[in-house]
Enzyme design. Structure first.
Site, mmCIF file in Angstrom:
data_model
loop_
_atom_site.group_PDB
_atom_site.id
_atom_site.type_symbol
_atom_site.label_atom_id
_atom_site.label_comp_id
_atom_site.label_asym_id
_atom_site.label_seq_id
_atom_site.Cartn_x
_atom_site.Cartn_y
_atom_site.Cartn_z
ATOM 1 N N ASP A 199 0.831 -1.215 0.000
ATOM 2 C CA ASP A 199 0.000 0.000 0.000
ATOM 3 C C ASP A 199 0.867 1.268 0.000
ATOM 4 O O ASP A 199 1.986 1.255 0.521
ATOM 5 C CB ASP A 199 -0.919 -0.030 1.235
ATOM 6 C CG ASP A 199 -2.062 0.955 1.114
ATOM 7 O OD1 ASP A 199 -2.405 1.352 -0.021
ATOM 8 O OD2 ASP A 199 -2.621 1.352 2.160
ATOM 9 N N HIS B 110 2.143 3.471 -9.017
ATOM 10 C CA HIS B 110 1.944 2.046 -9.315
ATOM 11 C C HIS B 110 3.110 1.528 -10.158
ATOM 12 O O HIS B 110 3.618 0.431 -9.942
ATOM 13 C CB HIS B 110 0.625 1.813 -10.060
ATOM 14 C CG HIS B 110 -0.588 2.180 -9.267
ATOM 15 N ND1 HIS B 110 -0.721 1.871 -7.937
ATOM 16 C CD2 HIS B 110 -1.731 2.840 -9.604
ATOM 17 C CE1 HIS B 110 -1.891 2.321 -7.495
ATOM 18 N NE2 HIS B 110 -2.515 2.917 -8.493
ATOM 19 N N LEU C 45 10.885 -20.731 -4.769
ATOM 20 C CA LEU C 45 9.934 -19.838 -4.076
ATOM 21 C C LEU C 45 8.587 -19.954 -4.784
ATOM 22 O O LEU C 45 8.540 -20.055 -6.014
ATOM 23 C CB LEU C 45 10.438 -18.379 -4.190
ATOM 24 C CG LEU C 45 9.492 -17.274 -3.718
ATOM 25 C CD1 LEU C 45 9.443 -17.232 -2.187
ATOM 26 C CD2 LEU C 45 9.935 -15.896 -4.236
HETATM 27 C C1 IPE Z 1 -5.312 -2.782 -0.206
HETATM 28 O O1 IPE Z 1 -5.015 -1.448 -0.353
HETATM 29 C C2 IPE Z 1 -5.268 -3.476 -1.533
HETATM 30 C C3 IPE Z 1 -3.945 -3.603 -2.152
HETATM 31 C C4 IPE Z 1 -2.808 -3.234 -1.642
HETATM 32 C C5 IPE Z 1 -3.947 -4.215 -3.437
HETATM 33 P P1 IPE Z 1 -6.153 -0.339 -0.451
HETATM 34 O O2 IPE Z 1 -5.451 0.961 -0.571
HETATM 35 O O3 IPE Z 1 -7.107 -0.700 -1.525
HETATM 36 O O4 IPE Z 1 -6.873 -0.489 0.954
HETATM 37 P P2 IPE Z 1 -7.832 0.532 1.716
HETATM 38 O O5 IPE Z 1 -8.872 0.967 0.746
HETATM 39 O O6 IPE Z 1 -6.988 1.696 2.164
HETATM 40 O O7 IPE Z 1 -8.371 -0.233 2.877
HETATM 41 C C1 IPE Z 2 -1.628 0.250 -3.329
HETATM 42 O O1 IPE Z 2 -1.415 1.609 -3.351
HETATM 43 C C2 IPE Z 2 -1.825 -0.329 -4.709
HETATM 44 C C3 IPE Z 2 -3.197 -0.769 -4.979
HETATM 45 C C4 IPE Z 2 -4.193 -0.744 -4.161
HETATM 46 C C5 IPE Z 2 -3.456 -1.261 -6.321
HETATM 47 P P1 IPE Z 2 -2.621 2.644 -3.326
HETATM 48 O O2 IPE Z 2 -2.991 2.927 -4.743
HETATM 49 O O3 IPE Z 2 -3.708 2.179 -2.474
HETATM 50 O O4 IPE Z 2 -1.904 3.914 -2.719
HETATM 51 P P2 IPE Z 2 -2.508 4.908 -1.633
HETATM 52 O O5 IPE Z 2 -2.929 4.085 -0.455
HETATM 53 O O6 IPE Z 2 -3.651 5.607 -2.269
HETATM 54 O O7 IPE Z 2 -1.362 5.812 -1.312
HETATM 55 MG MG MG Z 3 -4.118 2.407 -0.495
#
Ligand code: IPE
Ligand code: IPE
Ligand code: MG
Length: 242
Positions: free
Chosen positions: A15, A32, A126
């Site tokens: 995240d 990303h 792995l």
């Molecule tokens: C969780 O992250 C999903 C992934 C890392 C793929 P999110 O950014 O979607 O989670 P929330 O919405 O903050 O809970």
């Molecule tokens: C995690 O990073 C990647 C996915 C959920 C695909 P985020 O896109 O949720 O990044 P933040 O949390 O908004 O910074």
């Molecule tokens: Mg996020």
């Protein structure tokens, strides 16, 4: 470090990509793209450390609700990474497995997933599980449906169903129990990730945003894990005497 101090199975909620990009004055998808390098580093680190299974949360069942343009870039990126990395994973003896409800992905992407899984299926250094359109509740319901079908077809007894039987229908069956769940990006929640498998996992949260999560940051999580006493319901004294 003794073997029990190295987790056999590590999962990561990757995240913080969007916030990382925003901090740099860029659009979210820039984060990303940058995150792909952290995925490579995590796989490298896991192989070198002797971790047996690494499960990465790449796209949740709830992430479809993001703006269409962002979802589009994430799908393109998944496609691109499958193309560019499948051979390399194979060369490095890594087995790739995609977990989640892939029925919602476009046909071309599903084909690529199956091809990469088939190419790497006999690899042993792995297991890399990529959770895509994954939800912990989906995994449980899916297992319940399939186990129910099997029980009906074989005239089995519902009362005979054990936790072990149920687990056989879960996405990560036949892999070591989850030892360590890492979440980057500062949030302290599970976001519908591996709910069944988290039963006795250790949790490690870090404020580091995913694109900044490198081998050193991964090592800190492993060191933290090594310092913990896992009691599984026993007393500390009982565990020490073992
Ligand atoms: C969780 O992250 C999903 C992934 C890392 C793929 P999110 O950014 O979607 O989670 P929330 O919405 O903050 O809970
Ligand atoms: C995690 O990073 C990647 C996915 C959920 C695909 P985020 O896109 O949720 O990044 P933040 O949390 O908004 O910074
Ligand atoms: Mg996020």
């Amino acid at each position: 470090m003794t073997d029990s101090k190295i987790p056999k199975h590590v999962a990561i909620i990757m995240d913080g990509n969007g916030r990382w990009a925003k901090k740099k004055g860029k659009i979210r998808t820039f984060g990303h793209k940058a995150g792909v390098e952290s995925v490579r580093a995590a796989v490298r680190f896991a192989r070198q450390t002797g971790i047996q299974s690494l499960t990465l949360f790449a796209f949740s069942s709830e992430n479809w609700n993001r703006p269409a343009a962002e979802v589009g870039v994430l799908m393109e990126l998944f496609n691109f990474v499958l193309n560019s990395e499948a051979k390399r994973l194979n060369k490095n003896n890594v087995r790739l497995k995609v977990i989640g409800d892939t029925s919602r992905f476009d046909g071309g992407l599903v084909k690529k997933i199956h091809k990469a899984e088939a190419l790497t299926e006999n690899n042993t250094s792995l297991v890399l599980n990529i959770a895509a359109n994954y939800g912990g509740r989906w995994d449980i319901i899916n297992a319940a449906k399939n186990l129910a079908k099997y029980t009906i077809e074989t005239n089995g007894k519902i009362d005979d169903i054990s936790e072990h039987d149920f687990n056989q229908y879960m996405s990560l069956a036949e892999q070591p129990e989850l030892d360590l769940l890492i979440r980057t990006g500062g949030e302290h929640r599970i976001s519908n990730f591996l709910m069944w498998q988290c039963a006795y996992a250790e949790f490690y949260f870090t404020d580091t945003l995913w694109p900044d999560f490198d081998e050193q940051a991964f090592q800190l999580a492993i060191d933290d894990f090594a310092d913990r006493q896992r009691r599984f319901g026993l007393t500390g004294e009982q565990v020490e005497c073992k």
